[in-house]
Design a protein around this motif. Structure first.
Motif, PDB file in Angstrom:
ATOM      1  N   UNK A   1     -19.185   5.033 -24.612  1.00 47.02           N
ATOM      2  CA  UNK A   1     -18.257   5.277 -23.642  1.00 47.02           C
ATOM      3  C   UNK A   1     -17.347   6.542 -24.464  1.00 47.02           C
ATOM      4  N   UNK A   2     -17.325   6.132 -25.062  1.00 48.41           N
ATOM      5  CA  UNK A   2     -16.154   7.596 -25.711  1.00 48.41           C
ATOM      6  C   UNK A   2     -16.938   8.892 -25.625  1.00 48.41           C
ATOM      7  N   UNK A   3     -18.367   8.956 -25.744  1.00 48.13           N
ATOM      8  CA  UNK A   3     -19.231  10.751 -26.351  1.00 48.13           C
ATOM      9  C   UNK A   3     -19.400  10.384 -24.834  1.00 48.13           C
ATOM     10  N   UNK A   4     -19.636   9.437 -23.730  1.00 40.08           N
ATOM     11  CA  UNK A   4     -20.004  10.315 -22.625  1.00 40.08           C
ATOM     12  C   UNK A   4     -18.477  11.101 -21.746  1.00 40.08           C
ATOM     13  N   UNK A   5     -17.991   9.864 -21.697  1.00 41.17           N
ATOM     14  CA  UNK A   5     -16.171  10.048 -20.858  1.00 41.17           C
ATOM     15  C   UNK A   5     -15.966  11.317 -21.542  1.00 41.17           C
ATOM     16  N   UNK A   6     -16.287  11.588 -22.496  1.00 41.93           N
ATOM     17  CA  UNK A   6     -15.582  13.983 -22.732  1.00 41.93           C
ATOM     18  C   UNK A   6     -16.326  14.925 -22.288  1.00 41.93           C
ATOM     19  N   UNK A   7     -17.946  14.046 -21.682  1.00 40.41           N
ATOM     20  CA  UNK A   7     -19.069  14.854 -20.792  1.00 40.41           C
ATOM     21  C   UNK A   7     -18.600  14.989 -19.306  1.00 40.41           C
ATOM     22  N   UNK A   8     -18.376  13.280 -19.288  1.00 45.24           N
ATOM     23  CA  UNK A   8     -18.692  12.894 -17.377  1.00 45.24           C
ATOM     24  C   UNK A   8     -17.819  12.179 -17.191  1.00 45.24           C
ATOM     25  N   UNK A   9     -17.583  11.795 -15.475  1.00 43.81           N
ATOM     26  CA  UNK A   9     -17.729  10.912 -15.375  1.00 43.81           C
ATOM     27  C   UNK A   9     -17.645   8.963 -15.662  1.00 43.81           C
ATOM     28  N   UNK A  10     -17.951   7.702 -16.280  1.00 43.55           N
ATOM     29  CA  UNK A  10     -18.141   7.135 -16.891  1.00 43.55           C
ATOM     30  C   UNK A  10     -17.370   5.930 -16.474  1.00 43.55           C
ATOM     31  N   UNK A  11     -18.033   5.250 -15.721  1.00 45.67           N
ATOM     32  CA  UNK A  11     -17.978   4.174 -14.814  1.00 45.67           C
ATOM     33  C   UNK A  11     -17.706   3.012 -16.466  1.00 45.67           C
ATOM     34  N   UNK A  12     -17.049   1.761 -16.653  1.00 46.13           N
ATOM     35  CA  UNK A  12     -17.309   0.882 -17.101  1.00 46.13           C
ATOM     36  C   UNK A  12     -17.497  -0.756 -16.891  1.00 46.13           C
ATOM     37  N   UNK A  13     -18.334  -1.004 -17.485  1.00 45.92           N
ATOM     38  CA  UNK A  13     -18.186  -2.612 -16.643  1.00 45.92           C
ATOM     39  C   UNK A  13     -18.692  -3.540 -17.876  1.00 45.92           C
ATOM     40  N   UNK A  14     -18.435  -5.102 -17.750  1.00 55.46           N
ATOM     41  CA  UNK A  14     -19.172  -5.963 -18.694  1.00 55.46           C
ATOM     42  C   UNK A  14     -18.914  -7.459 -18.472  1.00 55.46           C
ATOM     43  N   UNK A  15     -20.130  -7.728 -19.062  1.00 50.38           N
ATOM     44  CA  UNK A  15     -21.030  -9.057 -18.105  1.00 50.38           C
ATOM     45  C   UNK A  15     -20.675  -9.862 -18.812  1.00 50.38           C
ATOM     46  N   UNK A  16     -20.093 -10.941 -17.475  1.00 52.63           N
ATOM     47  CA  UNK A  16     -19.401 -12.682 -18.261  1.00 52.63           C
ATOM     48  C   UNK A  16     -17.441 -11.995 -18.187  1.00 52.63           C
ATOM     49  N   UNK A  17     -17.481 -13.162 -19.076  1.00 54.13           N
ATOM     50  CA  UNK A  17     -15.444 -13.441 -18.395  1.00 54.13           C
ATOM     51  C   UNK A  17     -14.998 -12.866 -19.768  1.00 54.13           C
ATOM     52  N   UNK A  18     -14.444 -12.229 -19.275  1.00 52.19           N
ATOM     53  CA  UNK A  18     -13.782 -11.547 -20.321  1.00 52.19           C
ATOM     54  C   UNK A  18     -13.052 -10.252 -19.707  1.00 52.19           C
ATOM     55  N   UNK A  19     -11.714 -10.217 -20.717  1.00 54.20           N
ATOM     56  CA  UNK A  19     -10.440  -9.716 -20.271  1.00 54.20           C
ATOM     57  C   UNK A  19     -10.773  -8.924 -21.021  1.00 54.20           C
ATOM     58  N   UNK A  20     -10.341  -9.006 -22.838  1.00 50.08           N
ATOM     59  CA  UNK A  20     -10.286  -8.234 -23.621  1.00 50.08           C
ATOM     60  C   UNK A  20     -10.654  -6.992 -23.518  1.00 50.08           C
ATOM     61  N   UNK A  21     -12.410  -6.981 -23.546  1.00 47.57           N
ATOM     62  CA  UNK A  21     -12.689  -6.022 -23.963  1.00 47.57           C
ATOM     63  C   UNK A  21     -12.693  -4.574 -22.979  1.00 47.57           C
ATOM     64  N   UNK A  22     -12.605  -5.378 -21.747  1.00 48.44           N
ATOM     65  CA  UNK A  22     -12.526  -4.432 -20.519  1.00 48.44           C
ATOM     66  C   UNK A  22     -11.283  -3.367 -21.263  1.00 48.44           C
ATOM     67  N   UNK A  23      -9.794  -4.076 -21.731  1.00 47.10           N
ATOM     68  CA  UNK A  23      -9.823  -3.419 -21.619  1.00 47.10           C
ATOM     69  C   UNK A  23      -9.260  -1.979 -22.783  1.00 47.10           C
ATOM     70  N   UNK A  24     -10.432  -1.954 -23.627  1.00 51.27           N
ATOM     71  CA  UNK A  24     -10.507  -0.986 -24.543  1.00 51.27           C
ATOM     72  C   UNK A  24     -11.453  -0.032 -23.604  1.00 51.27           C
ATOM     73  N   UNK A  25     -12.177  -0.425 -22.318  1.00 55.03           N
ATOM     74  CA  UNK A  25     -13.762   0.074 -21.546  1.00 55.03           C
ATOM     75  C   UNK A  25     -12.513   0.875 -20.734  1.00 55.03           C
ATOM     76  N   UNK A  26     -11.547   0.555 -20.530  1.00 56.51           N
ATOM     77  CA  UNK A  26     -10.895   0.810 -19.330  1.00 56.51           C
ATOM     78  C   UNK A  26      -9.808   2.227 -20.446  1.00 56.51           C
ATOM     79  N   UNK A  27      -9.324   1.867 -21.567  1.00 56.07           N
ATOM     80  CA  UNK A  27      -8.941   2.744 -22.393  1.00 56.07           C
ATOM     81  C   UNK A  27      -9.381   3.699 -22.705  1.00 56.07           C
ATOM     82  N   UNK A  28     -10.387   3.496 -23.179  1.00 55.34           N
ATOM     83  CA  UNK A  28     -11.641   4.548 -23.714  1.00 55.34           C
ATOM     84  C   UNK A  28     -12.260   5.859 -22.124  1.00 55.34           C
TER      85      UNK A  28
END
Length: 469
Positions: A27-54
């Motif tokens: 996500x971090x590498x692609x975000x420097x190159x283009x628009x990245x849509x992040x997703x998380x499989x399953x119930x989770x609040x914590x990992x998505x918070x990092x995805x969103x920040x990245x």
């Protein structure tokens, strides 16, 4: 015009294999190159918070049990609409679902969305055997396209050469990354998982993740693999936006609506508790509320109760801030008075705990809480409940009658008054007590169950409107 979105699902052979680090590094590498849509499989609040920040845009959850296959397709299509590439982080091992099935597994999501999978393999202590592991994952379900492999914890260049050669001799699947064991990035965790991104414990981790991807992953090859996404009928429509996320002030346009601008003003307002103590919210659920209500984000740790027609207290870490929450006696009284006046209030897990009469910490100290629900909660050293939930819902002011699916995860026990009333009869999961959940008092409902991203908010909205009248 519709388009099929380039996408990759990062899966692992098992939990702890390094897929979160790999997914966030990509996500971090692609975000420097283009628009990245992040997703998380399953119930989770914590990992998505990092995805969103990245990525600088909201990470969405994809869960086939809680949401159903069609809602997963809709969520993915909507969030992917204005992105250049999608990166989806899996959960547990690729094929690990509910019980012995693949329901809610990363493989299930990959199958529903036609996603190519990149498999992360921990190769510590193995060489040619890694090829057998990869072959097993490739052959286990012919419907799943394992399109690439990333080797983690590679001991040396020679070790990497041996493993890569063994895989290439046996399989047509390319090795698109080799991460040395010395490159491991430590992300501190606690009882409910990693720290949330907004807590700022590491200011440099995004740069480290990007460097890891640039140095050890074949970004161009991974981008090519993303083009293998199959059209399964959900193709992303042009237009729409997923920019922004549920953070701390990042989606408030200054009018108190918290909608990022351009939203129609509504006839009701809902106050959403959002601070380090209450920080577990699904973006899709927040978006559903925003379609029919103005949202005011506020902090029980710092603010008086805002004027609103209903209140939502999400999960989080009230036990870490119990002293501060208890010390705000004015705020607690305002919540108690609003509940007694019939204002609709919904609390999940940590939010439910705060709405109870008291919270007892691990040292046996009791702290007064909001005092709305007739119960007290005690923290425990042992995990009390973890997993998916399913309940039959009776009449209440928040959740429509019928069935609700969600999840629970907590280290506490809640003891209710003998005459306590409940709205949920558990078909799966533990709940609060005796197979029941959804504690009721006035127009307030509190549950250990976290509602799904696809939660039907219509009943809650209706109750808020009725209270206004």
């Amino acid at each position: 015009m519709a388009k099929t979105m380039p996408a990759i699902l990062i899966a692992g052979t098992h939990s702890g294999v390094g897929k979160t680090t790999v997914a966030m590094a990509l996500m971090a590498a692609f975000a420097r190159r283009c628009a990245v849509a992040p997703f998380k499989v399953g119930p989770d609040y914590i990992d998505p918070s990092h995805h969103t920040a990245i990525c600088g845009r909201a990470s969405r959850n994809l869960d086939t049990f809680m949401m159903g296959e069609e809602r997963v397709r809709e969520t993915f299509a909507r969030a992917a609409a204005d992105a250049d590439i999608c990166v989806i982080e899996g959960a547990m091992g690729l094929y690990d679902g509910m019980g012995s099935s693949d329901v809610a597994s990363a493989a299930h999501v990959a199958r529903v969305l036609g996603l190519p999978v990149i498999l992360v393999v921990d190769v510590k202590g193995v060489s040619r055997s890694a090829a057998a592991i990869v072959k097993g994952y490739c052959d286990f379900d012919e419907r799943i396209n394992v399109a690439g492999v990333i080797l983690n914890k590679v001991g040396s260049p020679r070790h990497g050469d041996m493993v890569r050669t063994a895989i290439q001799q046996e399989l047509p699947v390319p090795v698109v990354g080799e991460i040395p064991k010395s490159s491991r990035i430590e992300l501190p965790s606690r009882h409910l998982g990693l720290y949330m991104a907004h807590e700022g414990y590491r200011k440099d981790y995004v740069t480290e993740l990007e460097s890891l991807a640039e140095d050890h992953l074949d970004i161009a090859a991974i981008r090519d693999i993303a083009q293998q996404t199959r059209d399964t009928g959900y193709a992303a429509a042009d237009g729409g936006s997923s920019v922004g996320g549920v953070g701390f002030g990042d989606e408030d346009d200054g009018d108190g609506n918290g909608d990022g601008g351009g939203s129609t003003r509504h006839d009701i307002t809902i106050g959403v508790a959002r601070d380090p103590a209450f920080c577990f919210y699904y973006r899709d659920l927040i978006d559903s509320l925003k379609r029919d209500a103005n949202l005011v984000f506020w902090s029980p740790l710092a603010d008086d109760l805002p004027e609103a027609d209903g209140f939502y207290f999400g999960g989080g870490y009230p036990e870490l801030y119990v002293g501060e929450l208890s010390a705000r006696s004015k705020t607690r009284k305002e919540i108690r008075d609003a509940a007694a006046d019939g204002v609709p209030i919904y609390g999940e897990c940590g939010g439910m705990i705060y709405l109870c009469e008291s919270l007892i910490d691990l040292d046996g100290n009791a702290y007064p809480m909001a005092g709305v629900l007739p119960a007290e909660t005690a923290m425990t050293n042992r995990l009390q409940a973890l997993g998916y939930t399913d309940a039959t819902v009776s009449g209440n002011p928040v959740v429509p009658r019928g069935r609700i699916r969600g999840h629970e995860f907590h280290y506490s026990e809640t003891n209710c008054a003998p005459d306590a009333r409940f709205a949920y009869r558990m078909n799966r999961g533990k709940g609060i007590s005796g197979g029941m959940d959804g504690l009721l008092e006035y127009a307030t409902l509190g549950s250990y169950m976290h509602a799904p991203p696809s939660f039907d908010v219509s009943r809650f909205i209706e109750s808020c409107r009725r209270h206004v009248r």
